[in-house]
Design an enzyme around this catalytic site. Structure first.
Site, PDB file in Angstrom:
ATOM      1  N   ASP A  58       4.816   0.513  38.043  1.00 38.24           N
ATOM      2  CA  ASP A  58       4.630   0.906  36.728  1.00 38.24           C
ATOM      3  C   ASP A  58       5.970   1.403  36.043  1.00 38.24           C
ATOM      4  O   ASP A  58       6.335   2.518  36.858  1.00 38.24           O
ATOM      5  CB  ASP A  58       3.643   2.088  36.579  1.00 38.24           C
ATOM      6  N   ASN A  85      11.670  -6.812  30.692  1.00 34.90           N
ATOM      7  CA  ASN A  85      10.752  -7.524  29.829  1.00 34.90           C
ATOM      8  C   ASN A  85       9.278  -6.565  29.633  1.00 34.90           C
ATOM      9  O   ASN A  85       8.501  -6.931  28.633  1.00 34.90           O
ATOM     10  CB  ASN A  85      10.385  -8.902  30.434  1.00 34.90           C
ATOM     11  N   TYR A 151       4.971   0.284  18.217  1.00 41.45           N
ATOM     12  CA  TYR A 151       5.350  -0.966  18.541  1.00 41.45           C
ATOM     13  C   TYR A 151       6.769  -1.209  17.729  1.00 41.45           C
ATOM     14  O   TYR A 151       7.759  -1.453  18.527  1.00 41.45           O
ATOM     15  CB  TYR A 151       4.230  -1.949  18.533  1.00 41.45           C
ATOM     16  N   LYS A 155      10.678  -1.407  19.392  1.00 46.83           N
ATOM     17  CA  LYS A 155      11.392  -2.500  19.710  1.00 46.83           C
ATOM     18  C   LYS A 155      12.913  -2.473  18.656  1.00 46.83           C
ATOM     19  O   LYS A 155      13.759  -2.938  19.158  1.00 46.83           O
ATOM     20  CB  LYS A 155      10.594  -3.751  19.099  1.00 46.83           C
TER      21      LYS A 155
END
Length: 254
Positions: A58, A85, A151, A155
Site C-alpha cells: 500500500d 501510477n 482528486y 493531480k
C-alpha cells in the site's frame, strides 16, 4: 524501443493502466517490479511479465514505500525507471463532515506516496541516469465532475511536483515527466463501488464528452509511457502529455 535489462518499477500495477505499462515494459525486455494492494490481481498480471518482482503493498504506508524501493534494488541491483501510477478517487463535498478525511486519503495515495517514492528512488535513478514518469489526469487541468476537489487538487499538485523535480534532477541527467490521461476503460469506476451497469453507462457517457467520441484503453497510455521513458524522448523533461481523445477541447480549457 528496447528496454533490455532496464529495471522498471510500476505502482498501481494490479490492473488497468499500471498493468498495461508493466506488461509492455516486460515485452520490451525490462526487468519489472510490480506493486499493488490486491495480491490475486497482481499475480495475474505477473503471469504476463515474465519473472517480475511482485510487491503486495500500500503506497500510502511509509513502511511499504521503504520496502518497495529496498526490495526492488536488492532483487535487481539497480533502478532505471520509476512509474508512479497508483491513484484513487474519492468524491466528497467540501461541505461534508468527512471532507478532510477523504481529502487526506486521496492526497496520501495520489501525491504524498509519489513524493516519498521519488525521494527514495531518486538516488538510484541518478546512478543509472534513468527517468521518472508520473501518471496524472486531465483533472489537473479541469474540474471533471461534482465534488471532485480532492482528486483534482491531488493531480494538479502532482503535475507541479513533476516540474519541480524535473528541474532539480536535470543536472544529474535524470528526466521527469507526467502523463495526463482522459477517460480510460479500467476498473477505476468499479473500485468506487459501481455496478456493471453503472460502469457501462459511465464509459458510454464519457465517450460523449470527448471530441473524438471515444475513450481509450490502457494500452494506449502504456504506449505513450514507453515512448516517454525511451531514448527517443531524450530531450523531453518537465513535460505533460495529455492523451484524452479531445476531452479538454470539450471542457474548453485548451
Amino acid at each position: 524501443m528496447s528496454f533490455q535489462d532496464k529495471v522498471v518499477l510500476v505502482t498501481g500495477a494490479s490492473s488497468g493502466i499500471g498493468a498495461a505499462i508493466a506488461i509492455k515494459f516486460a515485452e520490451e525486455g525490462a526487468k519489472v517490479a510490480i506493486v499493488g494492494r490486491k495480491k490475486q490481481k497482481l499475480e495475474e498480471v505477473a503471469k504476463k511479465c515474465g519473472n517480475p518482482l511482485v510487491l503486495v503493498s500500500d503506497v500510502s504506508k511509509d513502511a511499504d514505500v521503504k520496502r518497495i524501493i529496498s526490495e526492488t534494488v536488492r532483487q535487481f541491483g539497480k533502478l532505471d525507471i520509476l512509474i508512479n501510477n497508483a491513484g484513487i478517487g474519492g468524491n466528497v463535498s467540501i461541505l461534508a463532515e468527512n471532507a478532510m478525511q477523504t481529502f487526506d486519503q486521496v492526497m496520501a495515495t495520489n501525491l504524498r506516496s509519489v513524493v516519498y517514492l521519488t525521494n527514495l528512488a531518486a538516488p538510484h535513478i541518478v546512478k543509472t541516469k534513468g527517468n521518472i514518469i508520473n501518471i496524472s489526469s486531465i483533472a489537473a487541468y479541469a474540474i471533471v465532475g461534482k465534488e471532485t476537489f480532492s482528486y483534482c487538487t491531488s493531480k494538479a499538485a502532482l503535475d507541479h511536483f513533476t516540474r519541480a523535480v524535473a528541474q532539480e534532477l536535470a543536472e544529474s541527467g535524470v528526466r521527469v515527466n507526467v502523463i495526463n490521461p482522459g477517460p480510460v476503460v479500467t476498473d477505476f469506476v468499479m473500485n468506487m463501488g459501481a455496478t456493471a451497469e453503472i460502469q457501462d453507462a459511465a464509459w458510454k457517457h464519457a465517450a460523449t464528452m470527448t471530441a473524438l467520441k471515444r475513450v481509450s484503453v490502457p494500452e494506449e497510455i502504456a504506449d505513450l509511457v514507453l515512448f516517454t521513458a525511451s531514448d527517443k524522448a531524450r530531450a523531453i523533461t518537465g513535460s505533460s502529455f495529455v492523451s484524452d481523445n479531445g476531452s479538454l477541447l470539450k471542457f474548453g480549457t485548451v
